[in-house]
Enzyme design. Structure first.
Site, PDB file in Angstrom:
ATOM      1  N   ILE B 119      18.468  48.281 -38.070  1.00  0.00           N
ATOM      2  CA  ILE B 119      17.133  48.873 -38.108  1.00  0.00           C
ATOM      3  C   ILE B 119      16.143  47.863 -38.656  1.00  0.00           C
ATOM      4  O   ILE B 119      16.443  47.138 -39.615  1.00  0.00           O
ATOM      5  CB  ILE B 119      17.110  50.114 -39.009  1.00  0.00           C
ATOM      6  CG1 ILE B 119      18.203  51.102 -38.582  1.00  0.00           C
ATOM      7  CG2 ILE B 119      15.753  50.799 -38.984  1.00  0.00           C
ATOM      8  CD1 ILE B 119      18.526  52.113 -39.632  1.00  0.00           C
ATOM      9  N   CYS B 120      14.988  47.869 -38.055  1.00  0.00           N
ATOM     10  CA  CYS B 120      13.931  47.040 -38.603  1.00  0.00           C
ATOM     11  C   CYS B 120      12.914  47.952 -39.280  1.00  0.00           C
ATOM     12  O   CYS B 120      12.126  48.626 -38.634  1.00  0.00           O
ATOM     13  CB  CYS B 120      13.257  46.249 -37.473  1.00  0.00           C
ATOM     14  SG  CYS B 120      11.815  45.320 -38.018  1.00  0.00           S
ATOM     15  N   LEU B 121      13.006  48.008 -40.589  1.00  0.00           N
ATOM     16  CA  LEU B 121      12.076  48.863 -41.339  1.00  0.00           C
ATOM     17  C   LEU B 121      11.770  48.149 -42.647  1.00  0.00           C
ATOM     18  O   LEU B 121      12.683  47.749 -43.377  1.00  0.00           O
ATOM     19  CB  LEU B 121      12.735  50.222 -41.596  1.00  0.00           C
ATOM     20  CG  LEU B 121      11.878  51.272 -42.305  1.00  0.00           C
ATOM     21  CD1 LEU B 121      10.680  51.656 -41.448  1.00  0.00           C
ATOM     22  CD2 LEU B 121      12.694  52.508 -42.626  1.00  0.00           C
TER      23      LEU B 121
END
Lengths: 925, 183
Positions: B119-121
């Site tokens: 995930i890119c967060l």
């Protein structure tokens, strides 16, 4: 000799066969004087004693005759020898015949008559042989027999008359006297008479035996004085051995009874059948018994019964009487107030009578009594009797010390066995504890004490039948008792561990302790008066100052004259402390600090919300806990207290700001109104309803149960105004109302009466719902209506209605329908008055329902856990795993058992939320 | 669970290197395993007592508090409506001073999630603070489903389709999605 021997028939038959060949032997027939001796007796043959050997001897006689002719007579033989030769007769044969005749004559005279024990007493009358029966020929013969070497030098076969006599006596005793004794003992008679009879028989037999012996001895001493002494003592020893070994057995039981009786009289032990309690003082009776027993033992010694057996019997009796004395005298007597008068009599003499080992501390009453008794009576008797029994052993001072130590040991044993009851009876059992303190002198005894106590403790107390309160009471009593036993707490620590462990498994332990500490002491001042609360703790708390903190410095206190070394059996983590410190021990021992603080928070929260006032007690307990646990963990409690204190201030500010208080003008007006009663002039009662609030900081309070419902509109208005006031005062904060937690003072005006009650808010809300002024008829409502109108949960509604019904305000007119009871009939009125005098009757019940509410809420939370678990961790799980996960993950612990959980999950399955498949639960989709 | 991706999963273009991220957390490194456990326990209790709709999380079945599984339900008016997604949380021993490693276990077609579930967060990387917790992370992820950050996509095609062809996007989402069962 008492039973028929199996081979006796065979023997008698054998005897008959011999008799038919050789002719019956007439042992009373001496060798005929005219007949030359053609047969010599063998050297070991005895006349008239053993017919069996006699027969063998007779059979062999011809052969023996030739064997025993001495071919070379020795020169040492004297004139008689020569004279015999002159007569032309063999001197050997002549001497032998003479010897035989003399032997026969003597033995015939000395032979003991068989006793016919129909007349046992005949034995006593005459000593056989009497002087008259003995003539010169007897003495002549006796001389020959006693000194064969000089009188009949050529007689080859001579014998020792003393050996013969010993033999005869032994067999006479076994065959005649002993059966007589046995017969006597079997008679039903008083033990004393039996024993005297036995002793008489024995004495007579003795006399008889010694009579024969003295005749022989006198003859022996004629030639050489004191020649007979070794033989006589040898005889005596043999005889006593025979008597001691055979006669003791049949009479030992009777003897024991007699001795026991006497000893117990002498020692002042109460006779069991008299039912008296307590120890008799010394008196004429005991003195008489002493004389009797001494005489008895003396005569026993005389007849040879003072052997090992008697000593064993006596030792057993003495041992038993010591145990008896202790159990009769001290059992169940734990305080000494009843025997104070006795104590003063013997304390006068300066030197202590306790054994050295018990000198550690001031002696207790019982030990002192015991030691006096041992010193004055027990040891005295033992010394006297032992001196009679055995001259060689003398009882020394060391023995007396030993007796005392034994006695104290017995006392310790008794007290240890009673210890549980002693502890339970604390503080009325100080005396017993003193006894124990004096008597547990060795590590072994200490160990025994703790082991025995732990055993009784777990048997009597640590089971589901005992209430936690009871266990705690006992624990407190234990702390006190053991502290007075042993200041070092080592003993207590050893026994308390299982108790602590058990208490930790009880859920209500901590709650009871804390409520106990917070309990009111003023109402019931005496101990044990509060059956539901540990009032003792509150009293202690009031009495005790701060617990000693500088206990560590004690080692360095060089001026402490009371200093004693650590007990030998102290563990490595041992810390000395002089105070009993009940509260400290309880708090320290039970559960973790977290549990304790949490419970304290809950309880104190309840108290703070329910009551008004200064909360001095709560503050005091809080301070105590702070010194123990430190400030940080108790911060929440601090805040709670502060909240309440602040609330009072904020409350008055807000009320003033929002004009919730009656203005001075209004109060003035009310006072002026003559119709108003004084109590109504109270500013509180003037504006109705009026609202006060306690403002709690949500974060610091334990989770509070909040059942939501609609408060009456008037109250809601007030709440709004109040909240507005608060928000102007503290701009960034907001009030959330917890309706259920408050208290309400309700005034009900019914047609014929007025009721004022301090009630819970939900109860007030429910009764408010009945107060519809629009209706003229008494208002009635159903439960369903109320639930709908108030948005209150049904159990709560019912609980409130129940409360008002019990107050005779409502009555059930139809199922689940209630009506206001505007007028009371006479019986109701009486009931009402009775109720008024006993308020808060069902207070507990209300609390219970709310507790149930909390429990339900908890279950709801666990349900969340279970859902989360089945949704995320694993879609299906067995019961065990669910329980394990819950136990592991819930910080406060999961209180339900597997069975309870299973039941709960079963309910969820029934509701269709879960499904159970092959022992595993999963969420239904 | 695959821990060897731990260092890389959160590294997106422009983010701080992992070493630097740990340096940020360094001043508070004193925390021990016990306080981590306690914190996680408290968070669990919080999640259970005040659950947020559409999200849930729980420690793994072996009782290891450092590894959790979470479930997110797709928000209603998004292409993910009526779908549920499972995620794995791996907490470092210095949690909450370092972010947990979060991965989608359920295959998902989303601009900010790659095909292995990473995930890119930002809050899972450089924007992490100790004030975040599992619940906030899950809520952020839930909102990310409805509002992807197309500026820094891990899945370029998805980012493109999100804007241009919602129909096709929805089709791809449904095609990619498949319920996983943990057993």
């Amino acid at each position: 000799m008492f039973s028929q021997r199996p081979d006796s028939r065979f023997q008698s038959r054998q005897a008959r066969v011999f008799d038919s060949v050789f002719g019956p032997v007439d042992i009373s027939q001496p060798t005929p004087v005219a007949t030359p001796a053609n047969a010599f007796a063998t050297s070991d043959q005895k006349w008239g004693v053993l017919p069996e050997t006699e027969k063998i001897a007779l059979r062999r006689s011809a052969k023996l005759f030739t064997d025993h002719i001495d071919p070379q007579p020795s020169n040492v033989r004297g004139t008689a020898d020569a004279a015999a030769k002159d007569e032309g007769e063999s001197p050997h044969a002549r001497d032998q015949v003479r010897w035989d005749r003399s032997w026969h004559c003597v033995t015939h005279a000395l032979v003991l008559a068989p006793i016919s024990y129909r007349q046992v007493h005949a034995l006593r009358e005459v000593l056989r042989p009497t002087k008259e029966m003995l003539d010169a020929s007897f003495y002549e013969a006796l001389e020959d027999v006693v000194d064969p070497a000089s009188r009949v030098p050529y007689a080859n076969h001579t014998d020792n008359i003393i050996v013969w006599h010993t033999h005869q006596v032994r067999s006479h005793f076994l065959n005649q006297v002993l059966p007589a004794i046995v017969r006597l003992v079997k008679r039903r008679d008083v033990a004393e008479n039996l024993i005297t009879g036995c002793i008489e028989i024995l004495q007579t037999a003795h006399h008889q035996y010694f009579h024969g012996l003295t005749l022989i001895a006198a003859e022996m001493d004629k030639s050489v004085p004191n020649l007979s002494l070794p033989s006589i003592s040898q005889f005596k020893r043999d005889l006593h051995a025979v008597i001691g070994h055979s006669a003791m057995e049949p009479i030992s039981i009777v003897l024991k009874t007699v001795l026991e009786k006497r000893v117990s009289i002498i020692l002042g032990l109460p006779q069991s059948n008299h039912g008296e309690v307590g120890i008799q003082p010394e008196g004429p009776a005991s003195e008489a018994a002493r004389q009797q027993i001494l005489a008895l033992v003396g005569s026993l010694k005389e007849v040879g019964l003072a052997g090992e057996e008697l000593q064993v019997i006596f030792a057993e009796i003495m041992n038993r009487s010591m145990t008896e004395y202790i159990s009769k005298g001290f059992k169940g007597r734990w305080s000494h107030n009843d025997s104070e008068d006795l104590s003063s009599t013997n304390t006068g003499n300066g030197k202590s009578i306790l054994p050295r080992a018990a000198h550690l501390s001031s002696p207790s009453r019982c030990t002192q009594d015991l030691c006096e008794w041992i010193e004055n009576r027990y040891a005295k008797l033992a010394v006297q009797i032992i001196n009679i029994i055995d001259v060689d052993t003398s009882v020394t001072w060391a023995n007396k010390e030993k007796y005392k130590e034994m006695g104290i040991g017995h006392l310790a044993e008794l007290r240890i066995s009673e210890l549980f009851d002693i502890v339970v009876n604390w503080p009325n059992s100080n005396g017993a504890l003193d006894d124990l303190r004096t008597s547990i002198t060795t590590p072994q005894r200490r160990l025994h004490l703790t082991e025995a106590f732990s055993k009784t403790l777990s048997e009597k107390l640590l089971h589901p039948g005992a209430s936690t309160l009871q266990i705690l009471r006992t624990y407190i009593a234990m702390i006190w008792s053991f502290h007075s036993l042993d200041h070092s707490k080592v003993l207590l620590d050893r026994v308390a561990y299982p108790l602590q462990l058990y208490l930790c498994s009880r859920e209500d332990t901590v709650r009871i302790i804390i409520t106990g500490m917070l309990a009111a002491t003023e109402t019931d001042s005496d101990f044990g008066a509060g059956p539901e609360k540990l009032v003792e703790l509150a009293q202690l708390l009031n009495k005790e100052g701060q617990p000693e903190t500088q206990a560590n410095d004690e080692e360095l206190d060089w001026d402490d004259l009371e200093w004693v070394p650590d007990p030998v059996d102290a563990g490595p983590g041992y810390k000395r402390s002089k105070e009993a410190d009940i509260i400290g021990t309880l708090i320290g021992a039970l559960g973790s600090q977290d549990v304790f603080i949490k419970e304290f928070q809950n309880i104190i929260g309840e108290h703070l919300l329910r009551n008004d006032g200064a909360f001095e007690k709560e503050i005091k307990v809080l301070e105590l806990l702070k010194t123990r646990f430190g400030e940080a963990p108790l911060q929440a409690c601090e805040v709670m207290l502060k909240d309440i204190q602040d609330s009072a201030r904020v409350n008055s500010v807000i009320r003033r700001a929002e004009a919730l208080d009656p203005s001075p003008a209004e109060i003035e007006a009310a006072r002026a109104n003559p119709q108003m009663l004084d109590e109504d002039v109270d500013p509180e009662g003037l504006l109705k309803p009026s609202l006060h609030a306690k403002i709690l900081s949500r974060l610091f309070w334990p989770q509070l149960q909040d059942d939501t419902y609609l408060v009456p509109a008037v109250i809601a208005e007030l709440q709004e105004a109040y909240a507005a006031g608060f928000e102007t005062l503290k701009s960034s904060r907001k009030l959330t109302w917890l309706h259920t937690l408050g208290q309400a003072k309700v005034e009900l005006e019914l047609e014929d009466r007025k009721i004022v009650e301090e009630v819970h808010t939900f109860q007030a809300t429910v009764i408010h719902a009945f107060g519809d002024p629009a209706e003229l008829e008494p208002v009635s409502r159903t439960v369903e209506q109320l639930v709908d109108a108030l948005e209150m949960e049904e159990p709560l509604v019912r609980s409130a209605i129940h409360f008002w019904v019990s107050k005779l305000v409502l009555q059930e007119t139809a199922p689940s329908t209630y009506t206001v009871l505007e007028t009371l009939n006479s019986s109701d009125r009486a009931l009402s008055n009775a109720l008024a005098s006993a308020p808060h009757a069902n207070h507990e019940e209300v609390i219970e329902t709310t507790n149930e509410g909390v429990a339900n809420e908890k279950m709801q939370m666990y349900w969340q856990f279970i859902q989360g678990m089945l949704k995320n961790s694993s879609s299906q799980m067995p019961l065990q795993q669910i329980a394990m996960m819950l136990k592991m993950l819930i910080a406060d612990g999961f209180p339900c058992s597997n069975e309870e959980l299973q039941e709960f999950l079963g309910g969820k399955v029934a509701e269709g939320e879960l499904e159970l498949n092959g022992g595993k639960y999963r969420l239904r989709k | 669970m695959n821990y060897d991706r731990e260092d890389t999963q959160n590294s997106a273009p422009g983010s701080l290197p992992a070493a630097q991220a740990t340096k940020l957390a360094a001043p508070k490194k004193g925390s021990d395993a016990q306080s981590t456990t306690k914190r996680l326990q408290t968070e669990l209790m919080q999640l259970m007592t005040s659950p947020a709709p559409g999200i849930s999380a729980f420690p793994s079945a072996d009782g290891n508090l450092l590894s959790w599984t979470a479930t997110i339900e797709g928000p209603d008016d998004t292409p993910y409506a009526n779908l549920t997604f499972k995620l794995s949380f791996a907490f470092p021993s210095n949690y909450p001073y370092a972010p947990p490693t979060v991965l989608f276990k359920t295959p998902i077609y989303h601009p900010n999630v790659d095909f292995s579930g990473r995930i890119c967060l930002d809050i899972l990387k450089d924007k992490w603070t100790a004030a975040y917790n599992i619940q906030t992370v899950l809520l952020s992820l839930q909102s990310l489903l409805g509002e992807p950050n197309n500026a820094s996509p891990l899945n370029g095609e998805a980012a493109e389709l999100w804007d241009k062809d919602p129909e096709e996007f929805k089709r791809k989402v449904l095609a990619r999605h498949q319920d996983i069962d943990d057993e």
